[in-house]
Design a protein around this motif. Structure first.
Motif, PDB file in Angstrom:
ATOM      1  N   UNK A   1       0.844  -1.191   0.000  1.00  0.00           N
ATOM      2  CA  UNK A   1       0.000   0.000   0.000  1.00  0.00           C
ATOM      3  C   UNK A   1       0.880   1.242   0.000  1.00  0.00           C
ATOM      4  N   UNK A   2       0.274   2.352  -0.404  1.00  0.00           N
ATOM      5  CA  UNK A   2       0.991   3.622  -0.559  1.00  0.00           C
ATOM      6  C   UNK A   2       0.079   4.755  -0.110  1.00  0.00           C
ATOM      7  N   UNK A   3       0.656   5.753   0.526  1.00  0.00           N
ATOM      8  CA  UNK A   3      -0.085   6.967   0.871  1.00  0.00           C
ATOM      9  C   UNK A   3       0.924   8.094   1.017  1.00  0.00           C
ATOM     10  N   UNK A   4       0.438   9.292   1.290  1.00  0.00           N
ATOM     11  CA  UNK A   4       1.337  10.437   1.404  1.00  0.00           C
ATOM     12  C   UNK A   4       0.954  11.311   2.590  1.00  0.00           C
ATOM     13  N   UNK A   5       1.947  12.050   3.075  1.00  0.00           N
ATOM     14  CA  UNK A   5       1.733  13.164   3.984  1.00  0.00           C
ATOM     15  C   UNK A   5       1.732  14.443   3.164  1.00  0.00           C
ATOM     16  N   UNK A   6       0.945  15.424   3.610  1.00  0.00           N
ATOM     17  CA  UNK A   6       0.747  16.649   2.826  1.00  0.00           C
ATOM     18  C   UNK A   6       1.769  17.716   3.219  1.00  0.00           C
ATOM     19  N   UNK A   7       3.010  17.465   2.840  1.00  0.00           N
ATOM     20  CA  UNK A   7       4.070  18.410   3.181  1.00  0.00           C
ATOM     21  C   UNK A   7       4.610  18.145   4.573  1.00  0.00           C
ATOM     22  N   UNK A   8       5.786  18.737   4.851  1.00  0.00           N
ATOM     23  CA  UNK A   8       6.464  18.472   6.119  1.00  0.00           C
ATOM     24  C   UNK A   8       6.548  19.694   7.021  1.00  0.00           C
ATOM     25  N   UNK A   9       5.821  20.761   6.657  1.00  0.00           N
ATOM     26  CA  UNK A   9       5.899  21.993   7.430  1.00  0.00           C
ATOM     27  C   UNK A   9       6.923  22.970   6.894  1.00  0.00           C
ATOM     28  N   UNK A  10       7.837  22.484   6.066  1.00  0.00           N
ATOM     29  CA  UNK A  10       8.837  23.347   5.413  1.00  0.00           C
ATOM     30  C   UNK A  10       8.468  23.542   3.949  1.00  0.00           C
ATOM     31  N   UNK A  11       8.088  22.452   3.276  1.00  0.00           N
ATOM     32  CA  UNK A  11       7.572  22.529   1.910  1.00  0.00           C
ATOM     33  C   UNK A  11       6.199  21.856   1.880  1.00  0.00           C
ATOM     34  N   UNK A  12       5.458  22.104   0.782  1.00  0.00           N
ATOM     35  CA  UNK A  12       4.141  21.485   0.606  1.00  0.00           C
ATOM     36  C   UNK A  12       4.210  20.213  -0.221  1.00  0.00           C
ATOM     37  N   UNK A  13       5.398  19.763  -0.573  1.00  0.00           N
ATOM     38  CA  UNK A  13       5.532  18.566  -1.396  1.00  0.00           C
ATOM     39  C   UNK A  13       5.021  17.341  -0.647  1.00  0.00           C
ATOM     40  N   UNK A  14       4.321  16.463  -1.364  1.00  0.00           N
ATOM     41  CA  UNK A  14       3.868  15.214  -0.761  1.00  0.00           C
ATOM     42  C   UNK A  14       5.063  14.388  -0.297  1.00  0.00           C
ATOM     43  N   UNK A  15       4.887  13.717   0.833  1.00  0.00           N
ATOM     44  CA  UNK A  15       5.922  12.849   1.402  1.00  0.00           C
ATOM     45  C   UNK A  15       5.393  11.417   1.364  1.00  0.00           C
ATOM     46  N   UNK A  16       5.950  10.554   0.504  1.00  0.00           N
ATOM     47  CA  UNK A  16       5.387   9.206   0.342  1.00  0.00           C
ATOM     48  C   UNK A  16       5.744   8.250   1.487  1.00  0.00           C
ATOM     49  N   UNK A  17       4.782   7.394   1.788  1.00  0.00           N
ATOM     50  CA  UNK A  17       4.994   6.282   2.718  1.00  0.00           C
ATOM     51  C   UNK A  17       4.598   5.008   1.990  1.00  0.00           C
ATOM     52  N   UNK A  18       5.531   4.081   1.874  1.00  0.00           N
ATOM     53  CA  UNK A  18       5.318   2.808   1.184  1.00  0.00           C
ATOM     54  C   UNK A  18       5.432   1.682   2.198  1.00  0.00           C
ATOM     55  N   UNK A  19       4.553   0.688   2.064  1.00  0.00           N
ATOM     56  CA  UNK A  19       4.646  -0.461   2.961  1.00  0.00           C
ATOM     57  C   UNK A  19       4.417  -1.752   2.190  1.00  0.00           C
ATOM     58  N   UNK A  20       5.129  -2.775   2.616  1.00  0.00           N
ATOM     59  CA  UNK A  20       4.950  -4.127   2.103  1.00  0.00           C
ATOM     60  C   UNK A  20       4.786  -5.047   3.311  1.00  0.00           C
ATOM     61  N   UNK A  21       3.622  -5.668   3.418  1.00  0.00           N
ATOM     62  CA  UNK A  21       3.317  -6.522   4.566  1.00  0.00           C
ATOM     63  C   UNK A  21       3.304  -7.972   4.099  1.00  0.00           C
TER      64      UNK A  21
END
Length: 533
Positions: free
Chosen positions: A236-256
């Motif tokens: 599965x894959x999802x993103x965070x909406x920026x890190x507080x410094x930039x608005x770029x999406x931050x991806x999170x990838x997982x393999x279970x």
């Protein structure tokens, strides 16, 4: 496997869990800050002499799952009975700096040495740093987030080490409140030592045997549960909406990967650590994984180290979920942990769709308002919509995922702080449609009655909480100051009379909307849940 008979084991299991619960009650009743005494933003647990969780109170998932690293860090310093150690350093057993953890070795049977550890973790409303509330949205390094305690003796030979206490209090904006809350934590540890001593007096060394037995029991039960999940690898894959410094999406990838009675969760492919404060210590990532595993398995399994032994978590060093010092991390504990639960739920939904919920609001909606002069520091996480499941609608306006706190009642909020509640209500139409509807988000609007600094750390302002099995997505949230939209992560100074509004996301729906029961649709209409967004 220990030879403690089943009846004795069940008695002792409940008594040990009772000790952890009573610790929490003492802490909550003795605390001074509304964040602990009203919102109950704290957690308590018992560990054995090897540093394994034996029993925990039903408190905060992100606190509890990450506690073992704190105990391990203190054990490495050769603690002795009569001591209490304090730490909050995320790179030495902590989660984020506002969460101050106390660890005390317990030796209730005299000369036989340490038999276990009492642990409490409480979110303190201010621990210094660059902004009131110690959660600056744009922090780039941990030094901006508050005072760091890398494992120090707070109590020696039963007495508070005043030099350590004074050093801590000199670096926070609300020292009187902090001292009172620390003393409430210490009182909880005194109660744990007293109650564990009672158990040894009643049962003798059978208590030690019960530590092993209850962990073995939980491990066996968990392995049986995992064995029922179809083998395979689920991604599965999802993103965070920026890190507080930039608005770029931050991806999170997982393999279970499910293999028999084991579960391996691999976050390879997730973003490298970021410049902002959404980095999450490895302990936090593990805690989020453990939470999902607990949610998808039998809730009657006693919560202890045995539940987590069959689960492994892999995160590359230097990544978002295993950052290197001096990365800023205060948002990782509260927001990144929520997204980790979302992606792990999404992955396992492919294996057990009947067990996994749709996405809840996916954020804690952190709101921090305080005075730079140290007059007050208000902190709150705000509820939203829970994701629907295969058999029930999602709950409206509740804390979801890695938090389990209450709200601050309006009466308490207005009595304790220079704040006025203008609106606190559900957001009609924000839950995703489906055979089972997602929960509604909330709107909370506060007027600040003196000049203050406001920090917001929020998510799901542009990406919707996902529905599953044909269910619709939940609505996004929104933040406003004096009616003007502000970023999901922001710190701003406001004048007296300014109004801060937080509109929280709804939860995703589960199943095709066409399958929803007509009577349920009529109730939705009657209750105002389906008004336009």
């Amino acid at each position: 496997m220990s030879d403690v008979d089943p009846i004795t084991l069940e008695i002792l299991r409940n008594q040990l869990e009772g000790v952890a619960e009573e610790m929490g009650q003492v802490l909550i009743r003795g605390a001074y800050s509304p964040n602990i005494k009203e919102r109950q933003d704290c957690s308590t647990a018992l560990f054995d002499a090897e540093g394994r969780t034996v029993a925990q109170a039903e408190h905060i998932p992100v606190h509890l799952g990450a506690m073992p690293e704190a105990v391990e860090a203190v054990m490495a310093k050769d603690p002795e009975p009569g001591e209490v150690w304090a730490l909050n350093d995320p790179f030495e057993g902590g989660t984020h700096l506002p969460d101050v953890t106390l660890v005390s070795p317990l030796a209730p049977v005299g000369d036989e040495g340490i038999v276990g550890y009492a642990v409490s973790r409480a979110h303190h409303a201010d621990v210094g740093g660059s902004t009131p509330g110690s959660m600056p949205a744009g922090a780039r390094e941990i030094y901006e987030e508050g005072v760091r305690l890398p494992g120090v003796r707070l109590v020696r030979d039963g007495d508070i080490v005043e030099d350590v206490m004074n050093l801590f209090l000199a670096n926070v904006r609300t020292p009187g409140e902090r001292r009172a809350d620390i003393r409430a934590q210490l009182a909880a540890h005194d109660r744990a030592e007293e109650r564990l001593g009672d158990l040894f007096e009643e049962h003798g060394n059978t208590v030690r045997d019960a530590f092993d037995a209850v962990i073995d029991y939980s491990r066996s039960r968990m392995e049986s549960e995992l064995a029922e999940i179809p083998d395979g690898t689920y991604e599965a894959h999802d993103v965070l909406e920026g890190d507080g410094v930039t608005d770029d999406d931050v991806p999170i990838e997982v393999s279970v990967t499910v293999d028999g009675a084991t579960l391996d969760v691999d976050f390879t492919g997730t973003a490298d650590q970021v410049a902002g404060n959404l980095n999450a210590p490895l302990a936090v990532a593990k805690s989020a994984v453990y939470f999902v595993v607990r949610c998808l398995t039998d809730s009657e399994i006693p919560p202890n180290q045995g539940c987590y032994d069959p689960v492994s978590v892999t995160t590359p060093e230097g990544s978002l979920l295993n950052p290197a010092s001096p990365a800023a991390v205060v948002g990782g504990n509260v927001e990144t942990s929520q997204r980790v639960t979302d992606v792990v739920f999404a992955a396992l939904a492919q294996a057990v769709p009947e067990r996994a919920p749709a996405h809840g609001q996916g954020t804690m909606n952190n709101l921090i308002i305080g005075s730079r002069e140290g007059d007050f520091a208000y902190y709150e996480t705000i509820g939203g919509g829970a994701g629907a499941t295969s058999d029930v609608d999602g709950m409206d306006g509740v804390q979801v995922g890695m938090t389990n706190t209450l709200n601050t009642p309006a009466e308490v909020l207005e009595a304790e702080y220079p704040l006025r509640v203008e609106r606190y209500a559900f957001r009609p139409g924000t839950g995703g449609d489906g055979e089972h509807r997602g929960g509604l988000g909330l709107e909370r609007s506060l007027t600040v009655e003196r000049d203050a600094t406001v920090s917001l750390l929020t998510e799901r302002r542009r990406t919707q909480p996902k529905g599953v099995s044909g269910g619709a997505d939940g609505a996004t949230g929104e933040n406003l100051v004096d009616g003007e939209a502000v970023p999901a992560k922001t710190t701003v100074d406001v004048d007296a009379g300014s109004t801060v509004t937080v509109r929280t996301p709804g939860g995703g729906g589960h199943g095709s909307p066409e399958s929803r029961d007509p009577d349920a649709r009529e109730r939705d209409r009657r209750d105002g849940k389906t008004e336009s967004r």
